[in-house]
Scaffold this motif. Structure first.
Motif, PDB file in Angstrom:
ATOM      1  N   PRO A 409     112.005  32.076 -25.656  1.00 21.03           N
ATOM      2  CA  PRO A 409     111.554  30.832 -24.999  1.00 21.03           C
ATOM      3  C   PRO A 409     111.916  30.852 -23.528  1.00 21.03           C
ATOM      4  O   PRO A 409     112.896  31.493 -23.119  1.00 21.03           O
ATOM      5  N   GLY A 410     111.146  30.142 -22.723  1.00 17.63           N
ATOM      6  CA  GLY A 410     111.286  30.241 -21.285  1.00 17.63           C
ATOM      7  C   GLY A 410     112.152  29.176 -20.664  1.00 17.63           C
ATOM      8  O   GLY A 410     112.333  28.089 -21.219  1.00 17.63           O
ATOM      9  N   SER A 411     112.658  29.487 -19.478  1.00 12.83           N
ATOM     10  CA  SER A 411     113.434  28.525 -18.688  1.00 12.83           C
ATOM     11  C   SER A 411     113.026  28.541 -17.231  1.00 12.83           C
ATOM     12  O   SER A 411     113.798  28.187 -16.352  1.00 12.83           O
ATOM     13  N   GLY A 412     111.791  28.984 -16.975  1.00 15.31           N
ATOM     14  CA  GLY A 412     111.272  28.960 -15.616  1.00 15.31           C
ATOM     15  C   GLY A 412     111.474  30.242 -14.839  1.00 15.31           C
ATOM     16  O   GLY A 412     111.091  30.318 -13.665  1.00 15.31           O
ATOM     17  N   LYS A 413     112.058  31.277 -15.431  1.00 15.13           N
ATOM     18  CA  LYS A 413     112.258  32.549 -14.740  1.00 15.13           C
ATOM     19  C   LYS A 413     110.931  33.309 -14.646  1.00 15.13           C
ATOM     20  O   LYS A 413     110.041  33.116 -15.480  1.00 15.13           O
ATOM     21  N   ILE A 549     100.680  30.481 -17.213  1.00 12.48           N
ATOM     22  CA  ILE A 549     101.046  30.363 -18.620  1.00 12.48           C
ATOM     23  C   ILE A 549     102.516  30.715 -18.754  1.00 12.48           C
ATOM     24  O   ILE A 549     102.974  31.729 -18.223  1.00 12.48           O
ATOM     25  N   SER A 550     103.243  29.879 -19.473  1.00  8.60           N
ATOM     26  CA  SER A 550     104.679  30.098 -19.605  1.00  8.60           C
ATOM     27  C   SER A 550     105.135  29.719 -21.003  1.00  8.60           C
ATOM     28  O   SER A 550     104.400  29.076 -21.772  1.00  8.60           O
ATOM     29  N   SER A 551     106.371  30.108 -21.315  1.00  8.62           N
ATOM     30  CA  SER A 551     106.979  29.749 -22.592  1.00  8.62           C
ATOM     31  C   SER A 551     107.998  28.627 -22.439  1.00  8.62           C
ATOM     32  O   SER A 551     108.760  28.335 -23.360  1.00  8.62           O
ATOM     33  N   GLY A 552     108.002  27.965 -21.268  1.00 10.06           N
ATOM     34  CA  GLY A 552     108.910  26.844 -21.016  1.00 10.06           C
ATOM     35  C   GLY A 552     108.492  26.101 -19.772  1.00 10.06           C
ATOM     36  O   GLY A 552     107.488  26.440 -19.115  1.00 10.06           O
ATOM     37  N   ASP A 563     113.398  20.366 -23.513  1.00  3.32           N
ATOM     38  CA  ASP A 563     114.565  21.233 -23.635  1.00  3.32           C
ATOM     39  C   ASP A 563     115.504  20.862 -24.773  1.00  3.32           C
ATOM     40  O   ASP A 563     116.680  21.231 -24.760  1.00  3.32           O
ATOM     41  N   ASN A 564     114.994  20.145 -25.757  1.00  4.70           N
ATOM     42  CA  ASN A 564     115.847  19.806 -26.898  1.00  4.70           C
ATOM     43  C   ASN A 564     116.163  21.077 -27.680  1.00  4.70           C
ATOM     44  O   ASN A 564     115.246  21.762 -28.150  1.00  4.70           O
ATOM     45  N   PRO A 565     117.450  21.430 -27.838  1.00  8.58           N
ATOM     46  CA  PRO A 565     117.801  22.705 -28.482  1.00  8.58           C
ATOM     47  C   PRO A 565     117.424  22.769 -29.955  1.00  8.58           C
ATOM     48  O   PRO A 565     117.303  23.866 -30.512  1.00  8.58           O
ATOM     49  N   LYS A 571     116.050  30.626 -32.428  1.00  7.75           N
ATOM     50  CA  LYS A 571     115.674  31.491 -33.553  1.00  7.75           C
ATOM     51  C   LYS A 571     114.196  31.353 -33.918  1.00  7.75           C
ATOM     52  O   LYS A 571     113.615  32.259 -34.525  1.00  7.75           O
ATOM     53  N   VAL A 572     113.583  30.218 -33.558  1.00  9.84           N
ATOM     54  CA  VAL A 572     112.165  30.003 -33.863  1.00  9.84           C
ATOM     55  C   VAL A 572     111.268  30.658 -32.825  1.00  9.84           C
ATOM     56  O   VAL A 572     110.211  31.214 -33.159  1.00  9.84           O
ATOM     57  N   PHE A 573     111.680  30.636 -31.548  1.00 12.52           N
ATOM     58  CA  PHE A 573     110.771  31.022 -30.467  1.00 12.52           C
ATOM     59  C   PHE A 573     111.132  32.341 -29.787  1.00 12.52           C
ATOM     60  O   PHE A 573     110.332  32.857 -29.002  1.00 12.52           O
ATOM     61  N   ARG A 574     112.313  32.892 -30.047  1.00 14.70           N
ATOM     62  CA  ARG A 574     112.740  34.087 -29.323  1.00 14.70           C
ATOM     63  C   ARG A 574     111.848  35.269 -29.675  1.00 14.70           C
ATOM     64  O   ARG A 574     111.716  35.660 -30.839  1.00 14.70           O
ATOM     65  N   GLY A 575     111.209  35.829 -28.639  1.00 17.72           N
ATOM     66  CA  GLY A 575     110.322  36.968 -28.831  1.00 17.72           C
ATOM     67  C   GLY A 575     109.552  37.253 -27.564  1.00 17.72           C
ATOM     68  O   GLY A 575     109.861  36.729 -26.481  1.00 17.72           O
ATOM     69  N   ASP A 576     108.551  38.090 -27.670  1.00 21.50           N
ATOM     70  CA  ASP A 576     107.611  38.330 -26.572  1.00 21.50           C
ATOM     71  C   ASP A 576     106.321  37.599 -26.902  1.00 21.50           C
ATOM     72  O   ASP A 576     105.718  37.824 -27.962  1.00 21.50           O
TER      73      ASP A 576
END
Length: 598
Positions: A409-413, A549-552, A563-565, A571-576
């Protein structure tokens, strides 16, 4: 409540240019009570006259002065509305009583001086709002005609009350007010809009709960007349905070379903005021409210600028009054009550780079009238995403599949974002209306990862690049710079209901029900349509569009973060995340291009 309710109404007929009645009790049909302040014109003849009534109802504190609630904003509003009884997001009593209106400002159930269970935007609070409207229509100082006027929360609840058609309700001006709590406010594309809701609850709602100690000491209105409640009692008398509440992910969950209503039930005349910069809260709802309501006389006006200031601009206040006078006083100076006399849609065109959070510069934007929304002559035009990062009107010729990937998941990087840019536009081009992105997406597990992703969150943004190469930003809700528009989609909630009467190619309809959840399997490719918010921009010759297009969340989100953890669990979103291109995988955005009027 542990303390017996008191009759605490007071009347002041000498200190102000209006009669001020504080803490008037209004008894509800369910046996409860709310308290309101009533501001009435003084009769020059000494005999009591009847006046139309403007009613506001909300949890922010009827007795908290605007100057205390938001000192920075108070310094900047129109000086004519800087008064002792000015209040955040509500009409100024001094102005409206001078023009022959009674103003009623109520504390919502469970807030300020109104006892009860604090549960903002719930069906119960709208029940009480409707009781208040009917009460106002029956008072000896009332003509029986009630109007609604207010910003944000005080606009969003107008849609719900109007759909109930309470006795006396005659006209409404929902000024920047979402109309769909799920789609516009709570969960954008199914993704929880947690950042703003968290701040809103803590600062503007929980801080004013009935029985909360220390309000007067904090200059947050007077303490509760009946006395303080203990922390245990306070907790028992309010809904759980956004951080404490169990996830409400779907529209058929109790929190959303219990307060659901049908915009088509609205029949009164209204003026819906939408801010182009309110891309992450109210804008979509003002437009939807206009499109869906059954009212014969309904108007949609677009504005720009910060969320707090335009409501009090002199020209906007006069416009509000001309509209309300037409229906509450039968004094129609402009033709609001005559169908066709005033164009239903009043656009403001965002052309040129005037900066942001600059009210003077924004006044250079021109206005134009239209007869409908969306504009009938709209040419929905596809611009295709290319794997080399270009965004072109021509469909790409691709002989083999390929993909572009980014981190989730993204954080703007930068690693969380991919972008597509148009060539410089050869001629001036106006975009006004609804945009949809069609994407082919997948997710795969990261190498050596201990978890397997099971969903994808899509965050898309349309940006305006000037001929000089810099991004043109517009004024957002709190004065921040924002892009043209944004859109969101949780891919497990991608299911579209094409048979719904609201569905359109330019505005795909999703029900967002728990039964709509679809699996997201790693390395499977899903074609999805992502709704972006309604918008307007004029791209001048030499300018460009950039699609992101972004993941966050990315720049231009302000406090409206997702940004609710729990909702965005690693574990749901971590990936490419991947965008797929090829003969079977066309990706494009459908733009609402407006040809010039002939």
């Amino acid at each position: 409540m542990p303390n017996q309710l008191r009759d605490i109404r007071t009347v002041d007929e000498t200190s102000y240019p209006y009669i001020f009645e504080q803490n008037v009790s209004v008894y509800l049909q369910n046996g409860g009570v709310i308290r309101c302040n009533v501001y009435r014109p003084k009769s020059s003849t000494g005999t009591e006259k009847k006046y139309p009534v403007l009613v506001t109802y909300g949890p922010y504190g009827k007795d908290i002065p605007y100057e205390s609630f938001n000192p920075h904003s108070f310094k900047e509003i129109n000086p004519a509305h800087k008064t002792q009884h000015s209040s955040w997001e509500t009409p100024t009593p001094k102005y409206w009583t001078e023009h022959g209106y009674v103003v009623v400002r109520a504390d919502e159930v469970g807030s300020g001086q109104s006892p009860g269970f604090l549960n903002p935007t719930s069906a119960a609070t709208i029940d009480a709002f409707c009781d208040l409207i009917e009460w106002a229509s029956e008072q000896p100082w009332s003509t029986g005609k009630v109007g609604l006027l207010g910003i944000s929360y005080f606009a969003a609840t107008q849609w719900q009350a109007a759909a109930r058609n309470p006795k006396g309700l005659t006209a409404a001006v929902p000024w920047e007010g979402y109309s769909d709590r799920y789609r516009d406010s709570g969960r954008h594309g199914g993704i929880q809009s947690s950042g703003f809701i968290r701040l809103w609850w803590a600062r503007q709602v929980a801080s004013n709960q009935y029985g909360l100690p220390g309000r007067a000491e904090r200059n947050w209105g007077p303490d509760t007349i009946e006395g303080d409640l203990s922390e245990e009692e306070l907790k028992a008398n309010r809904v759980a905070s956004p951080d404490e509440a169990p996830p409400q992910r779907y529209r058929d969950n109790e929190s959303f379903a219990s307060a659901n209503y049908n915009l088509e039930d609205i029949k009164i005349p209204f003026l819906s005021v939408a801010n182009w910069g309110g891309i992450l809260l109210h804008l979509r709802g003002n437009v939807e409210g206009f499109m869906r309501a059954s009212s014969e006389l309904k108007y949609l006006r677009f504005i720009v600028g910060r969320h707090d200031l335009p409501f009090f601009y002199e020209e906007e206040v006069e416009l509000q009054r001309s509209f309300l006078d037409a229906f509450l006083k039968d004094d129609d100076r402009l033709g609001w009550s005559k169908k066709g006399a005033i164009a239903p849609v009043d656009l403001i065109l965002r052309k040129g780079d005037v900066g942001y959070n600059d009210p003077v510069a924004e006044r250079t934007f021109l206005r134009r009238s239209e007869n409908e929304w969306p504009i009938a002559r709209t040419q929905y035009t596809k611009m295709f995403l290319n794997p080399d990062g270009k965004l072109l009107f021509e469909q790409p010729f691709l002989t083999a599949p390929t993909e572009s990937s980014y981190n989730a998941p993204g954080s703007g990087k930068p690693s969380d974002i991919i972008t597509f840019v148009t060539p410089a536009f050869e001629r001036e081009t106006e975009l006004t209306g609804h945009t949809v992105a069609h994407l082919n997406v997948s997710v795969n597990r990261k190498r050596h990862s201990q978890t397997t992703p099971s969903d994808i969150d899509l965050f898309v943004t349309l940006r305006h690049i000037s001929s000089k190469g810099n991004e043109i930003l517009y004024t957002g809700t709190m004065g921040e710079g924002v892009p043209i528009t944004k859109g969101f989609l949780r891919v497990s909630l991608r299911k579209v209901n094409p048979d719904h009467p609201r569905h359109a190619s330019w505005l795909p309809h999703r029900d967002y029900l728990s039964t709509d959840v679809l699996p997201v399997i790693p390395n499977d490719i899903y074609a999805v349509d992502v709704e972006l918010g309604p918008t307007n921009v004029v791209v001048e010759a030499g300018g460009q569009l950039l699609f992101e297009i972004s993941s966050g969340d990315t720049s231009g989100s302000g406090v409206f973060t997702h940004d609710n953890p729990v909702d965005r669990a690693e574990k749901v979103f971590r990936g490419d995340n991947n965008i797929h291109f090829g003969p079977k995988y066309l990706n494009y955005i459908s733009l609402p291009i407006i040809p010039a009027k002939e």
